[in-house]
Write an enzyme that holds these catalytic residues in place. Structure first.
Site, PDB file in Angstrom:
ATOM      1  CB  SER B 327      18.372 -13.721  38.727  1.00 38.46           C
ATOM      2  OG  SER B 327      17.965 -12.694  39.598  1.00 38.46           O
ATOM      3  CB  CYS B 383      20.449  -5.014  35.820  1.00 39.37           C
ATOM      4  SG  CYS B 383      19.345  -3.589  35.831  1.00 39.37           S
TER       5      CYS B 383
END
Lengths: 382, 649
Positions: B327, B383
């Site tokens: 991420s 997300c």
């Protein structure tokens, strides 16, 4: 020829013999020996006691012996020739069976406290024997095949025995000395022509036999030949000696690096620097000038001898003097050629300069005989 | 028998003639000798004189002192220690074995060492000094020296040997030296003679290797006269060598030490950079090893222990390790999309916990989904689905270009060994290397730093520094050579739109400071030290169906080497960024739990120049942190260098 055959009246007696000595020859010999002392002092790094002093003592002894021999009438030596030859052959046989080993070769015979090197002795006795032989032989038979064969056998027996020790250098000198007397005596040149052809054949045989079961020379002798032909082949092995010797010679230049300044000998790069290779130190420290000077001294000795030989009307005396002189020439010529890379390395010392007792003693004995011939100059009758 | 007169005359005639022939031959020969002598001694004399000189003179090299390696404050990281040894000369020792046994009573010398010394002694010429004991203390050498009369032929000597005072702290970055090997020599076209000195040491790894030319210096020499055996007779002249140049690095010893201590027990790497200079303040790979072992000649068991360790202590993971960035890569995807105007800050994407692309289902890390997400919460809560959506709009080509702009897939010009380029994948790359066309699924994978993407910790730090500054910052490790500072070029502007970059920075800030952020538990509460960051958790293996069936749900239930990598990047202070940090914990589990706390401690330490202040931590954590910091302080030891520099924020 006996005592009676000489005209005794013209032969000096007692102390008057001293006046009849060949003094120029004595002076030349002393001069060469002094060069030797100087060089031995130098290669020892300025140490008199190491080599120079023993050499001086030996030379003094040898000189005394030379005078003693000189004062004995020549015909005595002539009559002793056969005996001396026989003794030296016996001693050589003794070496063969009882000799002591030194550096891979049997050369020495120990008789109680005395250490003898019979091969050195043979150099003189062969010349003596040959001179006596041709003096005895009817001059018209000189070139007769049988009498030539006898002469050749007289030379080859000791040569063969010395080769077995093995000592190639000495064997060559004996062969050369004896051969020269045969030549001087007037044996037909045809024989020598055949000999040269045969020698060529022998060389081919030696080369061809290498590596086979019946090879004629030892491996180390072959290696010496190899290193002679191309010293750079193996600069740290067999060619090392000759390379270092040539470096020493060449670095001397015109006038040399100065007394005791030769780095090659001082730093031990030179092999055998006090014996067989001493000429390189001379050439390194005194240069071209010094080396030529020594050569001139040697040649002067030679000329003195030849003049004495030609003045003599006696066949034995002439042959003896020429034989000794020729042998002397072989000594320094082979040695110099060897250190200059013109001949393979064979153990031949520089006469009267190299450190060593036996060779010097024999040379001085030889010159003692020459002096005897000079003093006892018989005038043949009729 | 009387010889007729005629015969006598004939004899004299023959002898004279023959004597003349031989005499002529002898003169010819003598002439040949003279010519030869003239050739050797006059014509070629110069050449032989030269050869005689070469025989006589030997050149002995004097090894130069190696240059020091210092940290940014001048603290010595690699120095030269005096090395006392005892040597023995056989020809002076008379009875070497008895002498050795006497020495063994003075200094520790095992039977084995005595045997080895005896072997060495017999192998060398009698005048060659043989080392019988090395690396002795001053006391030991003094004891030998005091007993010198009883130890003929034994001399104490002193030499220089490389020493790394901080041991394992700089094993990877500074590296180490070792003896010149056959391979080293083979790699050089024309090796300097100094390399032939027995036991001469050259840099093998790290700065020691990369800056070898500066550090080595040049050898001096002694010209000595030697004899035919090689024995030295006298010294002719002597010229000392030039010592190697001192090298100053940008590393900070205190920060490096703190970071390594903080990583204890993990297989991890950290890179810390200064903004906007690009100075690399810490480059840490854990676990580490003691480089002094290699200088001495590491033992086989020690070496095997290092080589067989699963945590790979010898690898410099900070530059050599290439990991899926997870991420932490989402900034690249977002920036590519916003720069291209393909998304707006207020636009929301619905996250049901997964997204179907080209017939394949891509999951969000939160199985239940995040609901409707805009950029900033999508970054802060990480997300995945939001970025799957952006990636499909922006495409791999723009993502590739943005990643490159931020420093991915690049090698930097700093003196470290085995730097990896990582992997910034593109269509061309896949076609050339994999022989396949790029698929949309590949783009979706890449959007969250999975799939083909690989980055090194240093690249992640560079990316973070560039994001924080909007400048094209490049890492700088070499600060000065021989006291002359290597210029720091001003980093050129990166040319990103301020608005897009601001959004990203805000997203990173919320990640650490908003209570829904994934790194909220690692927040800094002291305002002037606050940081902005991004966590990452990159999958190495999927949890298999079999494992799931066996009840494995969580990472810590997996064996260590199957767990996810934990990553964290951050910069601080948030408002005026000065430091960028990247942390990778191999198989650490999750970025927020394993990597972010490390990142926080390191960035706080970087900002204060010492230990992190307790006040920077949230109140409830302070008890635990205080205990941890006390422990770390003990490991780091006394802080070095000038009292925390004024140049720090």
């Amino acid at each position: 020829m006996s005592y009676l055959e000489y005209n005794v009246k013209i032969t000096p007696t007692g102390l008057r013999k001293v006046l009849h000595l060949n003094w120029p020859l004595v002076l030349l010999l002393v001069a060469v020996a002094c060069v030797g002392f100087l060089m031995l002092y130098s290669v020892a790094g300025g140490d008199l006691s190491r080599w120079a002093e023993p050499q001086m003592k030996r030379f003094a002894g040898g000189l005394a012996l030379m005078f003693a021999i000189a004062f004995v009438p020549l015909w005595f030596w002539r009559s002793m020739a056969g005996l001396a030859y026989a003794v030296s052959i016996l001693l050589l046989l003794g070496v063969e069976f009882f000799g002591s080993l030194g550096m891979g070769a049997k050369r020495w015979l120990e008789l109680g406290p005395i250490r003898l090197q019979p091969s050195e002795m043979a150099k003189i006795t062969v010349i003596l024997a040959m001179a006596a032989y041709y003096d005895w032989l009817d001059i018209r038979r000189t070139s007769h095949p049988f009498w030539v064969l006898v002469a050749v056998m007289i030379v080859l027996i000791p040569v063969g025995l010395v080769l077995r020790q093995p000592d190639l250098g000495t064997a060559l000198l004996i062969l050369g000395g004896g051969g020269l007397v045969i030549f001087f005596a007037g044996v037909s040149l045809w024989y020598f022509g055949v000999l040269v052809a045969a020698a060529g054949g022998l060389v081919s045989a030696v080369v061809a036999s290498r590596g086979t079961e019946w090879q004629l020379l030892k491996d180390y002798q072959y290696r010496r030949i190899d290193s002679f032909l191309d010293p750079t082949l193996d600069p740290l092995g067999a060619g090392y000696h000759i390379n270092q010797a040539m470096i020493a010679l060449g670095s001397g230049g015109w006038s040399g690096r100065g007394f005791m300044q030769g780095t090659q000998s001082r730093l031990n790069f030179l092999p055998e620097k006090h014996t067989d290779f001493i000429f390189t130190t001379l050439a390194e420290e005194f240069g071209f000038v010094g080396a030529i000077s020594l050569l001139v001294l040697y040649l002067a000795i030679l000329v003195t001898c030849v003049v004495a030989a030609l003045q003599s009307q006696n066949r034995f005396a002439s042959l003896l003097i020429l034989g000794v002189a020729g042998n002397f020439f072989l000594y320094f010529a082979v040695n110099m050629a060897m250190v200059m890379g013109l001949a393979p390395v064979v153990g031949v010392p520089l006469p009267l300069v190299s450190f060593g007792g036996s060779a010097m003693l024999m040379i001085l004995i030889g010159f003692g005989l020459v002096q005897s011939a000079c003093i006892h100059r018989p005038k043949e009758r009729g | 028998m009387k010889r007729p007169k005629k015969d006598t005359e004939e004899s004299v005639r023959v002898i004279s003639r023959r004597a003349a022939m031989i005499g002529g031959a002898q003169l010819l020969f003598a002439g040949a000798l003279v010519l030869r002598m003239r050739h050797l001694q006059v014509a070629e004399s110069d050449q032989y004189r030269l050869l005689a000189e070469e025989n006589r003179v030997n050149i002995r090299l004097l090894p130069p002192a190696r240059g020091l390696i210092q940290d940014r404050n001048g603290v010595i990281l690699a120095g030269n220690a005096q090395n006392y040894r005892v040597v023995l000369i056989r020809e002076e020792a008379l009875d070497p074995r008895a002498t050795l046994e006497r020495i063994a009573q003075l200094i520790p010398l095992t039977e084995e060492e005595i045997e080895r010394a005896m072997r060495d002694i017999s192998r060398h010429r009698p005048f060659v000094p043989v080392t019988i004991a090395d690396r002795l203390s001053w006391e030991e050498v003094a004891r030998v020296a005091a007993n010198a009369p009883a130890l003929p032929g034994v001399t104490p000597e002193v030499g220089l040997t490389r020493h790394y005072p901080f041991g394992e702290e700089f094993a990877h970055s500074v590296g180490y030296v070792g003896p010149v090997s056959e391979n080293d020599l083979a790699a050089l076209d024309n090796p300097e003679p100094v390399l032939m000195i027995p036991r001469f040491q050259i840099g093998k790894v790290g700065v020691e290797r990369e800056l070898e030319d500066s550090l080595r210096g040049s050898a001096g020499h002694r010209r000595v006269e030697v004899n035919a055996l090689g024995r030295e007779m006298r010294e002719l002249d002597r010229q000392e060598g030039d010592a190697g140049l001192n090298v100053q690095l940008t590393l900070d010893r205190n920060l490096q030490a703190f970071t390594l201590a903080r990583l204890e027990g993990e297989s991890a790497a950290v890179a810390v950079m200064e903004i906007p200079t690009g100075n690399v303040l810490a480059l840490v790979s854990a676990p580490s090893f003691d480089p002094n072992l290699f200088v001495r000649g590491i033992s086989v068991p020690d070496f095997n222990a290092l080589r067989e360790n699963d945590y790979r202590p010898m690898s410099n993971k900070a530059v050599q390790g290439a990991y899926p960035p997870g991420s932490t890569y989402k900034m690249v995807t977002a920036l590519a999309a916003f720069e291209a105007g393909l998304a707006s800050p207020d636009e929301r994407v619905f996250c049901p916990g997964h997204m179907d692309v080209a017939g394949r289902r891509f999951h969000c890390w939160r199985r239940g989904g995040h609901g409707r997400m805009s950029l900033i919460p999508a970054l802060s809560e990480s997300c995945d689905v939001y970025f799957y959506e952006l990636a499909q709009r922006v495409g791999i080509d723009r993502m590739y270009a943005m990643a490159e702009k931020l420093g991915m897939g690049q090698r930097f010009e700093i003196p470290v060994s085995a730097m990896s380029t990582g992997l910034n994948p593109s269509r061309e790359w896949k076609r050339a290397r994999r022989g396949a066309e790029w698929l949309v699924g590949d783009t979706v994978n890449a959007s969250i730093g999975q799939g083909f993407v690989l980055s090194t910790p240093l690249q992640l730090a560079v990316m973070t520094a560039r994001l924080a500054s909007n400048r094209e910052i490049v890492p700088r490790l070499l600060h000065a050579i021989d006291g002359v500072e290597v210029p720091t070029p001003e980093a050129p502007p990166l040319g990103l739109q301020g608005t897009a970059l601001n959004l990203i920075q805000r997203g990173m800030s919320e990640c650490t400071n908003h209570q829904r952020g994934t790194a909220y538990s690692s927040r800094v509460v002291q305002t002037d030290l606050r940081m902005a960051g991004k966590t990452g958790t990159s999958q190495v293996f999927s949890i298999t169906a079999a494992e799931r069936a066996a009840g494995v749900r969580r990472q810590d239930q997996l064996p260590w080497n199957r767990r996810n990598h934990a990553l964290f990047v951050c910069f601080a202070p948030e408002t005026a960024p000065r430091y960028a940090v990247a942390v990778v914990v191999e198989h650490g589990g999750g970025g927020s739990s394993a990597a972010a706390p490390i990142g926080r401690d390191v960035v706080l330490a970087a900002q204060t120049g010492g230990l992190p202040p307790l006040e920077a931590y949230p109140q409830p954590q302070r008890n635990r942190i205080e205990a941890m910091l006390r422990e770390l302080a003990a490991k780091v030891g006394p802080l070095t260098g000038p009292a925390t520099t004024s140049s720090r924020a």
